[in-house]
Design an enzyme around this catalytic site. Structure first.
Site, PDB file in Angstrom:
ATOM      1  N   HIS A   1      22.327  31.894  39.259  1.00 48.42           N
ATOM      2  CA  HIS A   1      21.265  31.675  38.274  1.00 48.42           C
ATOM      3  C   HIS A   1      19.940  31.312  38.933  1.00 48.42           C
ATOM      4  O   HIS A   1      19.134  30.592  38.345  1.00 48.42           O
ATOM      5  CB  HIS A   1      21.691  30.592  37.274  1.00 48.42           C
ATOM      6  CG  HIS A   1      22.901  30.958  36.490  1.00 48.42           C
ATOM      7  ND1 HIS A   1      22.929  32.026  35.619  1.00 48.42           N
ATOM      8  CD2 HIS A   1      24.142  30.429  36.464  1.00 48.42           C
ATOM      9  CE1 HIS A   1      24.137  32.134  35.085  1.00 48.42           C
ATOM     10  NE2 HIS A   1      24.897  31.172  35.585  1.00 48.42           N
TER      11      HIS A   1
ATOM     12  N   TRP B   1       7.977  -0.826  56.788  1.00 50.62           N
ATOM     13  CA  TRP B   1       8.024   0.473  56.113  1.00 50.62           C
ATOM     14  C   TRP B   1       6.879   0.403  55.113  1.00 50.62           C
ATOM     15  O   TRP B   1       6.959  -0.301  54.114  1.00 50.62           O
ATOM     16  CB  TRP B   1       9.369   0.656  55.401  1.00 50.62           C
ATOM     17  CG  TRP B   1       9.602   2.026  54.849  1.00 50.62           C
ATOM     18  CD1 TRP B   1      10.154   3.086  55.499  1.00 50.62           C
ATOM     19  CD2 TRP B   1       9.343   2.476  53.503  1.00 50.62           C
ATOM     20  NE1 TRP B   1      10.239   4.169  54.647  1.00 50.62           N
ATOM     21  CE2 TRP B   1       9.748   3.827  53.436  1.00 50.62           C
ATOM     22  CE3 TRP B   1       8.791   1.876  52.364  1.00 50.62           C
ATOM     23  CZ2 TRP B   1       9.632   4.584  52.263  1.00 50.62           C
ATOM     24  CZ3 TRP B   1       8.682   2.626  51.203  1.00 50.62           C
ATOM     25  CH2 TRP B   1       9.095   3.968  51.166  1.00 50.62           C
TER      26      TRP B   1
ATOM     27  N   ARG C   1      15.730  -0.695  58.721  1.00 49.74           N
ATOM     28  CA  ARG C   1      15.165  -0.986  57.400  1.00 49.74           C
ATOM     29  C   ARG C   1      13.754  -0.417  57.245  1.00 49.74           C
ATOM     30  O   ARG C   1      13.224  -0.340  56.130  1.00 49.74           O
ATOM     31  CB  ARG C   1      15.106  -2.504  57.169  1.00 49.74           C
ATOM     32  CG  ARG C   1      16.439  -3.189  57.270  1.00 49.74           C
ATOM     33  CD  ARG C   1      16.286  -4.674  57.068  1.00 49.74           C
ATOM     34  NE  ARG C   1      15.894  -4.972  55.705  1.00 49.74           N
ATOM     35  CZ  ARG C   1      16.745  -5.127  54.702  1.00 49.74           C
ATOM     36  NH1 ARG C   1      18.027  -5.025  54.913  1.00 49.74           N
ATOM     37  NH2 ARG C   1      16.316  -5.392  53.493  1.00 49.74           N
TER      38      ARG C   1
ATOM     39  N   LYS D   1      22.695  15.113  54.007  1.00 52.25           N
ATOM     40  CA  LYS D   1      22.762  14.717  55.435  1.00 52.25           C
ATOM     41  C   LYS D   1      21.863  15.623  56.272  1.00 52.25           C
ATOM     42  O   LYS D   1      21.137  15.157  57.138  1.00 52.25           O
ATOM     43  CB  LYS D   1      24.194  14.798  55.972  1.00 52.25           C
ATOM     44  CG  LYS D   1      25.207  13.794  55.454  1.00 52.25           C
ATOM     45  CD  LYS D   1      24.842  12.354  55.624  1.00 52.25           C
ATOM     46  CE  LYS D   1      24.175  11.824  54.385  1.00 52.25           C
ATOM     47  NZ  LYS D   1      24.086  10.435  54.158  1.00 52.25           N
TER      48      LYS D   1
ATOM     49  N   CYS E   1      11.502  -2.747  55.358  1.00 52.20           N
ATOM     50  CA  CYS E   1      10.943  -3.867  56.101  1.00 52.20           C
ATOM     51  C   CYS E   1      12.048  -4.844  56.493  1.00 52.20           C
ATOM     52  O   CYS E   1      12.914  -5.179  55.692  1.00 52.20           O
ATOM     53  CB  CYS E   1       9.866  -4.643  55.336  1.00 52.20           C
ATOM     54  SG  CYS E   1       8.435  -3.655  54.913  1.00 52.20           S
TER      55      CYS E   1
ATOM     56  N   GLU F   1      26.243  15.925  49.114  1.00 53.41           N
ATOM     57  CA  GLU F   1      26.128  14.947  50.199  1.00 53.41           C
ATOM     58  C   GLU F   1      25.932  15.652  51.547  1.00 53.41           C
ATOM     59  O   GLU F   1      25.146  15.200  52.384  1.00 53.41           O
ATOM     60  CB  GLU F   1      27.377  14.044  50.210  1.00 53.41           C
ATOM     61  CG  GLU F   1      27.453  13.037  51.339  1.00 53.41           C
ATOM     62  CD  GLU F   1      26.332  12.007  51.377  1.00 53.41           C
ATOM     63  OE1 GLU F   1      25.502  11.964  50.462  1.00 53.41           O
ATOM     64  OE2 GLU F   1      26.274  11.257  52.370  1.00 53.41           O
TER      65      GLU F   1
ATOM     66  N   GLU G   1      18.151  14.775  55.550  1.00 53.22           N
ATOM     67  CA  GLU G   1      17.738  13.463  56.043  1.00 53.22           C
ATOM     68  C   GLU G   1      17.500  13.451  57.546  1.00 53.22           C
ATOM     69  O   GLU G   1      16.521  12.874  58.014  1.00 53.22           O
ATOM     70  CB  GLU G   1      18.825  12.412  55.741  1.00 53.22           C
ATOM     71  CG  GLU G   1      18.893  11.998  54.301  1.00 53.22           C
ATOM     72  CD  GLU G   1      20.004  10.980  54.063  1.00 53.22           C
ATOM     73  OE1 GLU G   1      19.755   9.996  53.362  1.00 53.22           O
ATOM     74  OE2 GLU G   1      21.126  11.172  54.567  1.00 53.22           O
TER      75      GLU G   1
ATOM     76  N   LYS H   1      16.794   2.498  55.258  1.00 54.40           N
ATOM     77  CA  LYS H   1      18.163   2.396  54.757  1.00 54.40           C
ATOM     78  C   LYS H   1      18.246   1.641  53.450  1.00 54.40           C
ATOM     79  O   LYS H   1      19.053   1.943  52.591  1.00 54.40           O
ATOM     80  CB  LYS H   1      19.047   1.724  55.802  1.00 54.40           C
ATOM     81  CG  LYS H   1      20.516   1.759  55.408  1.00 54.40           C
ATOM     82  CD  LYS H   1      21.424   1.604  56.572  1.00 54.40           C
ATOM     83  CE  LYS H   1      22.859   1.825  56.178  1.00 54.40           C
ATOM     84  NZ  LYS H   1      23.135   3.235  55.844  1.00 54.40           N
TER      85      LYS H   1
ATOM     86  N   ASN I   1       8.355  -8.722  52.925  1.00 55.33           N
ATOM     87  CA  ASN I   1       9.010  -7.483  52.511  1.00 55.33           C
ATOM     88  C   ASN I   1       8.954  -7.457  50.995  1.00 55.33           C
ATOM     89  O   ASN I   1       9.342  -8.433  50.348  1.00 55.33           O
ATOM     90  CB  ASN I   1      10.470  -7.504  53.014  1.00 55.33           C
ATOM     91  CG  ASN I   1      11.278  -6.331  52.499  1.00 55.33           C
ATOM     92  OD1 ASN I   1      10.728  -5.338  52.029  1.00 55.33           O
ATOM     93  ND2 ASN I   1      12.587  -6.444  52.588  1.00 55.33           N
ATOM     94  N   GLY I   2       8.439  -6.365  50.414  1.00 59.30           N
ATOM     95  CA  GLY I   2       8.329  -6.292  48.951  1.00 59.30           C
ATOM     96  C   GLY I   2       6.939  -5.830  48.572  1.00 59.30           C
ATOM     97  O   GLY I   2       6.213  -5.279  49.405  1.00 59.30           O
TER      98      GLY I   2
HETATM   99  C1  G6P Z   1      18.163   4.934  50.784  1.00 56.30           C
HETATM  100  C2  G6P Z   1      19.033   5.366  51.948  1.00 56.30           C
HETATM  101  C3  G6P Z   1      20.165   6.249  51.452  1.00 56.30           C
HETATM  102  C4  G6P Z   1      20.952   5.526  50.375  1.00 56.30           C
HETATM  103  C5  G6P Z   1      20.052   5.088  49.219  1.00 56.30           C
HETATM  104  C6  G6P Z   1      20.777   4.164  48.260  1.00 56.30           C
HETATM  105  O1  G6P Z   1      17.452   6.012  50.297  1.00 56.30           O
HETATM  106  O2  G6P Z   1      18.263   6.050  52.912  1.00 56.30           O
HETATM  107  O3  G6P Z   1      21.035   6.542  52.529  1.00 56.30           O
HETATM  108  O4  G6P Z   1      21.952   6.371  49.880  1.00 56.30           O
HETATM  109  O5  G6P Z   1      18.946   4.348  49.736  1.00 56.30           O
HETATM  110  O6  G6P Z   1      21.125   2.982  48.944  1.00 56.30           O
HETATM  111  P1  G6P Z   1      22.190   1.945  48.441  1.00 56.30           P
HETATM  112  O7  G6P Z   1      22.084   0.800  49.397  1.00 56.30           O
HETATM  113  O8  G6P Z   1      21.800   1.565  47.047  1.00 56.30           O
HETATM  114  O9  G6P Z   1      23.528   2.604  48.463  1.00 56.30           O
END
Ligand code: G6P
Length: 608
Positions: A504, A75, A27, A485, A2, A481, A488, A603, A101-102
């Site tokens: 395994h 969100w 956000r 990607k 949000c 990672e 996501e 994010k 937001n929250g």
């Molecule tokens: C969300 C984002 C990720 C990020 C994670 C942790 O899930 O989509 O890209 O890695 O939060 O975020 P931070 O701000 O704590 O690194």
């Protein structure tokens, strides 16, 4: 999770709010809305399910002229995605509007109580109760009414409230969710983060938990929840509005991938010297660091994968047990935590609720806490004894890229600095690291150049049924990672596995439709990785290898090779991930995905 924006001043509020919402959209982006008190004194509200563009269309490009207003991009947590549940929410009189937001955790009890008292609640959200609580408490002063309503709330919030009868004023409050105030010339702002207002002012107040801010054009008064006046510093945002623009790239993600060499340079600025690495931010706690006998890293998502590199290095270089922990699990089974435990909280946003909650627990138990974050003024900086900043500049794409490489780099520097302080590494080792660090930004440039072929490659792999990513040692976090990607942004299933575990179980997934992506850069585990790569090839899987430039044998085992420059093993994760980021990007583009704002994600995740 949000985005909130608010404006009061002489300019047209509508366009400023819409521009702020577009910048905050990363956000959360399932619905958006604005409320304005027009120059004629009328309240105007428009809110829509869908992205900010849907709201803009609904407004026909021209919101009514107004000097005050608030906006929100959502969100969803409580209440499905619909026009009705979109913010702002109003009270029964329709004169009070709220964005939030929250999560208001006690909202059910409050809804029942309000309904019993005759209020009509229109939406399914937790937020709407705030508007009605303010309505009950309002006796002619909005700030007093908001403070009174806040006493009733349990949970977490950043919220902004507007009253039609006080048309130059907004009142905001924060508890465990970010909210900042922007102070311009004769105008004032609220925003979830600086990207929404840096085009208008660089002067901001980072509100602390429990703060209530009362803003009018050009002024901001901050109090606690009981009205006690508080002094808050005005900070200056160190980056420009252009830094948060696409700058000619098709997507923020692509721009941010290309910014990595600069981000690495900036993260090292003033910290890497001839004799070694020095992070001045930890100077005030060096006495305590001398006694560290265990290191626990806490993080979520991408930051967790960066922490895996950190854990290996703290263990190797300090010679003490070190572990990376998923923040959301940490509190269920916390390790022994005491004054000799160093806890490193890694979070790009500095606002991730799980990371903050886990860090708080560690702090309560007496541990030393260092935050590694990209966000000055964020909540984590208040939880920590010291904060080390990534200095990567703003990252807008939901999928993290430049903050991953700078997190890894910053953890390398942190581990090296502490190990050096404790005399656990030789001068020669330090010097070797400094040479490798200094070469890194140019090598990252080279890695981007070498990854030019990933676009064509991606077109051949975009229809894969899924992907298996593998790596060992420092290649393992890069594999995780890389898989994240792909998941996501392309919505393809991808597994990230420690290469030795392939046999395994997960090897049964491999076939001609499920390629194997192997991080096979030069390292002590290279030969073992080659064996795993051959295991994949023998199952008809196409093999993509990330390999070190000059490796003469890898091409016989791989269908495609992504080359990266040679570096020290602890830095290899940083270079190896670059082609994997670009590969994921181009696969997502080939599949027509919304790269910067993938479905279901946000994010900054400010709920647990
Ligand atoms: C969300 C984002 C990720 C990020 C994670 C942790 O899930 O989509 O890209 O890695 O939060 O975020 P931070 O701000 O704590 O690194």
């Amino acid at each position: 999770m949000c985005g909130i924006v608010g404006y009061t001043g002489p300019r047209e509020a509508g366009p400023i709010l819409l521009d702020g919402l577009r910048r905050l959209e990363y956000r959360g982006y399932d619905s958006a809305g604005i409320a304005l008190v027009t120059h004629a004194g009328e309240l105007f509200v428009e809110k829509r399910a869908g992205k900010v563009a849907v709201l803009t269309d609904a407004l026909g490009g021209e919101p009514p002229t107004a000097g005050v207003g608030l906006g929100h991009t959502r969100w969803a947590t409580h209440g499905r995605v619909s026009d009705l549940n979109a913010h702002p929410h109003s009270d029964c009189t329709g004169r009070i509007t709220v964005v939030h937001n929250g999560i208001v955790e006690n909202f059910r009890a409050l809804r029942d109580e309000l309904a019993a008292g005759g209020h009509v609640l229109a939406s399914e959200t937790d937020t709407e109760v705030v508007a009605h609580l303010v309505e009950d408490a309002y006796k002619g002063d909005l700030a007093d009414a908001v403070r009174s309503a806040l006493h009733r709330l349990e949970g977490a919030y950043a919220l902004v409230v507007m009253h039609q009868d006080e048309p130059d004023r907004l009142v905001g409050a924060r508890l465990n969710v970010p909210l900042i105030v922007g102070v311009g010339e004769g105008e004032s702002f609220f925003a979830s983060d600086a990207s929404a207002l840096v085009a208008y002012t660089k002067k901001v107040i980072f509100l602390a938990d429990g703060d209530v801010a009362d803003i009018r054009p050009g002024t901001a008064v901050v109090t606690d929840i009981d009205g006690m006046r508080l002094e808050r510093l005005v900070d200056t945002i160190p980056w420009s509005a252009e830094a948060a623009e696409k700058g000619g790239y098709e997507h923020f993600m692509l721009k941010e991938i290309h910014e990595q060499p600069t981000a690495l340079r900036s993260a090292m600025a003033g910290r890497v010297r001839r004799g070694g690495v020095c992070l001045e931010e930890i100077d005030p706690i060096r006495d305590r660091l001398a006694n560290v006998n265990r290191v626990e890293l806490i993080a979520c998502g991408t930051a967790y994968y960066a922490s895996l590199v950190g854990a290996q290095l703290f263990q190797d270089w300090l010679g003490v047990p070190a572990r990376a922990n998923v923040a959301s699990e940490f509190r269920y089974s916390p390790p022994p935590l005491d004054a000799r435990t160093l806890v490193v909280a890694v979070t790009q946003s500095g606002e991730t609720a799980d990371t903050i909650a886990a860090t708080r627990l560690a702090r309560e138990r007496g541990s030393i806490v260092i935050a590694v974050t990209n966000t000055v003024g964020s909540a984590i900086t208040r939880e920590a004894h010291a904060a080390v900043f990534l200095q990567a500049g703003p990252e807008v794409a939901v999928a993290a890229t430049k903050t991953f490489v700078t997190q890894v780099l910053t953890l390398v520097m942190l581990a090296a600095d502490i190990a050096q302080q404790l005399g656990r590494r030789t001068k020669a080792e330090e010097e070797e690291l400094v040479v490798a660090l200094k070469a890194l930004p140019e090598q990252a440039e080279r890695a981007i150049e070498l990854a030019g072929a990933t676009e064509e490659m991606a077109s051949r792999y975009a229809e894969a049924a899924g992907f298996m990513y593998i790596g060992r040692a420092f290649g393992y976090p890069a594999a995780l990672e890389g898989a994240l990607k792909i998941k996501e942004i392309s919505y393809l299933h991808a597994e990230g596995y420690a290469a030795g575990e392939l046999k395994h179980g997960p090897i049964s997934l491999l076939d001609a439709d499920v390629p194997l992506v192997a991080v096979a850069t030069r390292s002590a585990v290279y030969e073992k990785l080659i064996s795993n790569l051959m295991e994949g090839k023998a199952r008809d899987a196409r093999v993509i290898a990330v390999a070190t430039e000059g490796d003469k044998q890898i091409e016989q085992f791989a269908t495609d090779v992504c080359w990266v420059p040679d570096t020290l093993e602890p830095l290899s994760t940083i270079l190896a991930v670059i082609p994997l980021q670009l590969f994921a990007y181009y696969v997502a583009v080939a599949r027509g995905r919304d790269v910067d704002q993938p479905r279901n994600l946000a994010k900054s995740v400010t709920v647990e």
